[in-house]
Design an enzyme around this catalytic site. Structure first.
Site, PDB file in Angstrom:
ATOM      1  N   THR A 105       0.881  -1.173   0.000  1.00 25.73           N
ATOM      2  CA  THR A 105       0.000   0.000   0.000  1.00 25.73           C
ATOM      3  C   THR A 105       0.914   1.216   0.000  1.00 25.73           C
ATOM      4  OG1 THR A 105      -1.740  -1.158   1.179  1.00 25.73           O
ATOM      5  CG2 THR A 105      -1.821   1.246   1.229  1.00 25.73           C
ATOM      6  N   LYS A 180      -7.371   1.317  -2.563  1.00 27.42           N
ATOM      7  CA  LYS A 180      -6.935   0.855  -1.243  1.00 27.42           C
ATOM      8  C   LYS A 180      -7.170   1.941  -0.194  1.00 27.42           C
ATOM      9  CE  LYS A 180      -5.185  -1.767   1.920  1.00 27.42           C
ATOM     10  NZ  LYS A 180      -3.900  -2.437   2.108  1.00 27.42           N
ATOM     11  N   LYS A 248       0.608   4.702   8.514  1.00 28.15           N
ATOM     12  CA  LYS A 248       1.172   5.139   7.224  1.00 28.15           C
ATOM     13  C   LYS A 248       0.055   5.276   6.183  1.00 28.15           C
ATOM     14  CE  LYS A 248       2.420   1.870   4.596  1.00 28.15           C
ATOM     15  NZ  LYS A 248       1.951   0.998   3.484  1.00 28.15           N
TER      16      LYS A 248
END
Length: 295
Positions: A105, A180, A248
């Site tokens: 990701t 995502k 993150k």
């Protein structure tokens, strides 16, 4: 050129990053009889795969020189950038015609940058982040969201089908990463709800496991409620998905939303709560450790 299935019998698959998720994924490809080359920063993390027949390589460059297909599953965007665009990286050492699938990701803008750099060298790149956690990776049931050229997606789909089930082409380069972000935004507020519900069940004197039987199949049902609430109740805070990686991801989503002029109050609250957990030393716990904020 017309793209054909790239997963022929003598295809050599490179796998970079064999952590919680990558290890299972690379294992599935090995079990189908393909030659798999592995490289990961901590060699011990690949030991089990090497025992199963994977070939250890000393560097990203070595994987690039030999593999016709390379999957990357690393930690952060800066890792992705180094692996692909660094002087010892994939693009500098791979052969023309190599196919890359980044399943980390990462940021949509980096996915586009890699796609363009690969194209200039006669190589092909897809951004294909996944969802489904350690369980999905172990059971080869990951949801895979893909950005890039459609013909390249079709050519690589047989490989993706070895590690996942719900494989959806989302559009041009960067689209997989944007999808995502939608996934992580949906999970962020949901995790707060799941933890609050379990704490409430406990405080009201109910048996949380029995409560789950009622609420996990109704309108409140979600993957997190079914898979992570039982871990909260059991006091199992081992990572299926690291808090540090979730932070993150939420950071990327917040930046992307801000760039689009969109407000995300739910996402902001979740990030604040997870930042607090990280400050308390929980960054290597699983996301279900949000439960600890109430203890």
């Amino acid at each position: 050129m017309v793209h054909k299935n790239v997963l022929h019998s003598n295809a050599v698959v490179g796998f970079i990053g064999t952590g919680v998720m990558g290890k299972s994924m690379a294992g599935h490809i090995l079990s189908k009889g393909y030659k798999v080359l592995v490289y990961t920063r901590t060699k011990e993390k690949a030991a089990e795969l090497v025992e199963q027949g994977a070939v250890w390589k000393q560097s990203v460059a070595e994987v690039a020189q030999e593999a016709s297909l390379v999957i990357t599953m690393v930690g952060y965007p800066y890792d992705v950038e180094e692996v692909y665009l660094g002087e010892n990286g994939l693009l500098a050492h791979a052969n023309e015609g190599t196919h890359f699938i980044d399943m980390t990701t990462s940021t949509p803008s980096l996915a586009i940058k890699i796609y363009e750099a690969a194209k200039q060298k006669g190589m092909y790149s897809l951004d294909a982040p996944v969802s489904g956690g350690d369980v999905g990776a172990k059971e080869a049931r990951l949801a895979i969201m893909v950005g890039g050229d459609r013909d390249v997606f079709e050519a690589c789909k047989p490989l993706l089908e070895i590690v996942g089930q719900n494989i959806v082409y989302q559009g041009q380069a960067g689209s997989g990463q944007h999808t995502k972000m939608c996934n992580q935004i949906a999970i962020a507020s949901n995790m707060i709800g799941v933890a609050e519900a379990m704490v409430y069940a406990k405080k009201s004197g109910l048996d949380p496991e029995t409560v789950l039987k009622s609420i996990s199949t109704g309108a409140a049902g979600s993957w997190s409620l079914s898979n992570l609430a039982p871990r909260m109740i059991a006091g199992n805070f081992e990572p299926g998905f690291f808090i540090k990686h979730f932070i993150k991801d939420m950071g990327i989503a917040l930046e992307e939303a801000k760039a689009m002029g969109m407000e995300t109050p739910g996402l902001e609250l979740a990030k604040k709560m997870y930042d607090e957990l990280a400050e308390k030393g929980e960054e290597n716990s699983g996301t279900q450790a949000i439960f600890k904020l109430w203890e």
